[in-house]
Design an enzyme around this catalytic site. Structure first.
Site, PDB file in Angstrom:
ATOM      1  N   LYS A 108       0.818  -1.234   0.000  1.00 55.74           N
ATOM      2  CA  LYS A 108       0.000   0.000   0.000  1.00 55.74           C
ATOM      3  C   LYS A 108       0.849   1.281   0.000  1.00 55.74           C
ATOM      4  O   LYS A 108       0.482   2.256  -0.642  1.00 55.74           O
ATOM      5  CB  LYS A 108      -0.936   0.014   1.221  1.00 55.74           C
ATOM      6  CG  LYS A 108      -2.067  -1.008   1.155  1.00 55.74           C
ATOM      7  CD  LYS A 108      -2.973  -0.870   2.377  1.00 55.74           C
ATOM      8  CE  LYS A 108      -3.951  -2.023   2.478  1.00 55.74           C
ATOM      9  NZ  LYS A 108      -4.844  -1.923   3.622  1.00 55.74           N
ATOM     10  N   ASP A 121      -9.835   2.460   2.946  1.00 54.27           N
ATOM     11  CA  ASP A 121      -9.869   1.954   4.330  1.00 54.27           C
ATOM     12  C   ASP A 121     -10.382   3.070   5.251  1.00 54.27           C
ATOM     13  O   ASP A 121     -11.005   2.780   6.284  1.00 54.27           O
ATOM     14  CB  ASP A 121      -8.463   1.533   4.800  1.00 54.27           C
ATOM     15  CG  ASP A 121      -8.068   0.174   4.232  1.00 54.27           C
ATOM     16  OD1 ASP A 121      -8.951  -0.579   3.777  1.00 54.27           O
ATOM     17  OD2 ASP A 121      -6.854  -0.116   4.226  1.00 54.27           O
TER      18      ASP A 121
HETATM   19  P1  NAP Z   1       0.795  -3.369   9.719  1.00 56.41           P
HETATM   20  O1  NAP Z   1       0.996  -2.092   8.958  1.00 56.41           O
HETATM   21  O2  NAP Z   1       1.738  -4.491   9.565  1.00 56.41           O
HETATM   22  O3  NAP Z   1       0.713  -2.943  11.285  1.00 56.41           O
HETATM   23  C1  NAP Z   1       0.464  -3.900  12.268  1.00 56.41           C
HETATM   24  C2  NAP Z   1       0.400  -3.216  13.662  1.00 56.41           C
HETATM   25  O4  NAP Z   1       0.008  -4.185  14.604  1.00 56.41           O
HETATM   26  C3  NAP Z   1       1.716  -2.644  14.142  1.00 56.41           C
HETATM   27  O5  NAP Z   1       1.436  -1.494  14.890  1.00 56.41           O
HETATM   28  C4  NAP Z   1       2.282  -3.776  15.020  1.00 56.41           C
HETATM   29  O6  NAP Z   1       3.073  -3.314  16.080  1.00 56.41           O
HETATM   30  C5  NAP Z   1       1.029  -4.346  15.593  1.00 56.41           C
HETATM   31  N1  NAP Z   1       1.138  -5.792  15.874  1.00 56.41           N
HETATM   32  C6  NAP Z   1       1.504  -6.768  15.010  1.00 56.41           C
HETATM   33  N2  NAP Z   1       1.392  -7.973  15.584  1.00 56.41           N
HETATM   34  C7  NAP Z   1       0.963  -7.754  16.857  1.00 56.41           C
HETATM   35  C8  NAP Z   1       0.680  -8.597  17.972  1.00 56.41           C
HETATM   36  N3  NAP Z   1       0.795  -9.917  17.875  1.00 56.41           N
HETATM   37  N4  NAP Z   1       0.262  -8.018  19.121  1.00 56.41           N
HETATM   38  C9  NAP Z   1       0.131  -6.684  19.214  1.00 56.41           C
HETATM   39  N5  NAP Z   1       0.407  -5.824  18.209  1.00 56.41           N
HETATM   40  C10 NAP Z   1       0.804  -6.359  17.043  1.00 56.41           C
HETATM   41  O7  NAP Z   1      -0.642  -3.977   9.395  1.00 56.41           O
HETATM   42  P2  NAP Z   1      -1.975  -3.186   8.982  1.00 56.41           P
HETATM   43  O8  NAP Z   1      -2.024  -2.983   7.519  1.00 56.41           O
HETATM   44  O9  NAP Z   1      -2.062  -1.976   9.855  1.00 56.41           O
HETATM   45  O10 NAP Z   1      -3.120  -4.257   9.340  1.00 56.41           O
HETATM   46  C11 NAP Z   1      -3.471  -4.550  10.676  1.00 56.41           C
HETATM   47  C12 NAP Z   1      -4.675  -5.473  10.697  1.00 56.41           C
HETATM   48  O11 NAP Z   1      -5.830  -4.798  10.180  1.00 56.41           O
HETATM   49  C13 NAP Z   1      -4.518  -6.746   9.822  1.00 56.41           C
HETATM   50  O12 NAP Z   1      -5.070  -7.840  10.509  1.00 56.41           O
HETATM   51  C14 NAP Z   1      -5.334  -6.434   8.596  1.00 56.41           C
HETATM   52  O13 NAP Z   1      -5.842  -7.608   7.984  1.00 56.41           O
HETATM   53  C15 NAP Z   1      -6.467  -5.622   9.212  1.00 56.41           C
HETATM   54  N6  NAP Z   1      -7.147  -4.768   8.231  1.00 56.41           N
HETATM   55  C16 NAP Z   1      -8.493  -4.988   8.053  1.00 56.41           C
HETATM   56  C17 NAP Z   1      -9.172  -4.207   7.138  1.00 56.41           C
HETATM   57  C18 NAP Z   1     -10.649  -4.438   6.950  1.00 56.41           C
HETATM   58  O14 NAP Z   1     -11.220  -3.942   5.968  1.00 56.41           O
HETATM   59  N7  NAP Z   1     -11.308  -5.133   7.837  1.00 56.41           N
HETATM   60  C19 NAP Z   1      -8.514  -3.212   6.406  1.00 56.41           C
HETATM   61  C20 NAP Z   1      -7.142  -3.013   6.629  1.00 56.41           C
HETATM   62  C21 NAP Z   1      -6.469  -3.815   7.547  1.00 56.41           C
HETATM   63  P3  NAP Z   1       4.620  -2.900  15.906  1.00 56.41           P
HETATM   64  O15 NAP Z   1       4.594  -1.496  15.365  1.00 56.41           O
HETATM   65  O16 NAP Z   1       5.152  -2.972  17.281  1.00 56.41           O
HETATM   66  O17 NAP Z   1       5.215  -3.898  14.948  1.00 56.41           O
END
Ligand code: NAP
Length: 274
Positions: free
Chosen positions: A70, A106
């Site tokens: 992205k 999003d």
């Molecule tokens: P990302 O950019 O990789 O960020 C992940 C975040 O979560 C980071 O802040 C990370 O912390 C934290 N994290 C990762 N693993 C963790 C754990 N086990 N415990 C606590 N914190 C944790 O990912 P993203 O794009 O933001 O996506 C996050 C989630 O949202 C995903 O599951 C994705 O599928 C979901 N999502 C859903 C939609 C929807 O339409 N429903 C849309 C977008 C995203 P650190 O900074 O410390 O690494």
């Protein structure tokens, strides 16, 4: 309609993409609207994104971008929306007047899902878990919706600070939770999980709800058929809760509007998704 020489390709670019629910509900909406298009998920490496995105758009197609491309896509599109500029992430692209446009639906998708759960978030106190791409979209949507305060709690505090500084440089609405024990004294109208914790059945909860003084509602961005453990835990405590499917649906509906300049049949999409 069977694919033919004029069929538009709408592609999802990401890695991995095999688990994606988007082809299921986007193809259902395309069929319901009688459009000559097909939605396909294409796994690709970072060095393939530019060629695929520009080639598909120039050939009259369009698409979505997902993890981990992205941010890269945000730098590639020629006409970014304000949501792309402010979050630094692009999840939707299309060709308009010969130029590649990009949006981050999003942001609008989260806003729609939050409204369904708690009504307009204006004046709400919200806790956001996570500080990655999804959390940035959530925080921007909440700032735009005039939430009263947005607290961000992340595993790495520095990343939460960078998010707050990037989206709210004057520190008026966004605060960083430095230590989760602070939450024992805090009440929130909405708690959002924007981390991947909960994607797998044996994942630890993103945050035990018993650690927060008051939780009005819970929105988990994680999509799991059958619901997430965190959502079930909230429901068992009598807290209104929803998983990420509604946000997924609304971000997809807004992308559909960009590609086809018409509204999709939301009920049809929802049925295909659930
Ligand atoms: P990302 O950019 O990789 O960020 C992940 C975040 O979560 C980071 O802040 C990370 O912390 C934290 N994290 C990762 N693993 C963790 C754990 N086990 N415990 C606590 N914190 C944790 O990912 P993203 O794009 O933001 O996506 C996050 C989630 O949202 C995903 O599951 C994705 O599928 C979901 N999502 C859903 C939609 C929807 O339409 N429903 C849309 C977008 C995203 P650190 O900074 O410390 O690494």
């Amino acid at each position: 309609m069977d694919p033919g020489p004029d069929t538009r390709l709408i592609a999802l670019l990401g890695d991995p993409v095999h688990h994606s629910l988007s082809p299921r509900f986007q193809n259902a909406a395309i069929r319901a609207a009688g459009l000559d298009a097909v939605y396909l998920a294409l796994r690709c490496d970072p060095d393939q994104v530019e060629g695929l995105l520009t080639g598909i758009a120039q050939a009259g197609g369009a698409g979505n971008i997902t993890i981990p491309h992205k941010e890269h896509a945000a730098r590639l599109v020629e006409v970014p929306t304000r949501a792309v500029e402010r979050t630094g992430a692009c999840n939707t692209f299309w060709l308009q007047d010969g130029r590649i446009h990009g949006d981050n639906t999003d942001v609008s998708g989260f806003a729609a899902a939050a409204r369904m759960l708690i009504g307009p978030p204006a004046g709400a106190r919200v806790l956001v878990l996570g500080a990655g791409g999804a959390a940035r979209a959530v925080v921007l949507a909440l700032i735009d919706a005039r939430a009263d305060s947005i607290h961000v709690l992340n595993r790495s505090v520095d990343r939460a600070r960078a998010l707050a500084q990037g989206l709210d440089s004057e520190g008026r609405r966004v605060a960083v939770v430095e230590d989760p024990s602070e939450l024992r004294r805090e009440g929130f109208d909405l708690v959002v999980n924007a981390t991947p914790a909960g994607m797998h059945p044996d994942d630890a909860a993103p945050l035990g709800l018993g650690r927060i003084a008051r939780t009005g509602a819970v929105l988990d961005l994680v999509c799991r058929v059958g619901g997430t453990t965190w959502v079930r835990d909230a429901a068992a405590r009598g807290i209104p809760a929803a998983d990420g499917l509604e946000m997924l649906l609304h971000q997809g509906a807004d992308a559909f509007r960009r590609w086809f300049e018409q509204d999709p049949d939301l009920d049809f999409m929802r049925k295909a998704l659930r």
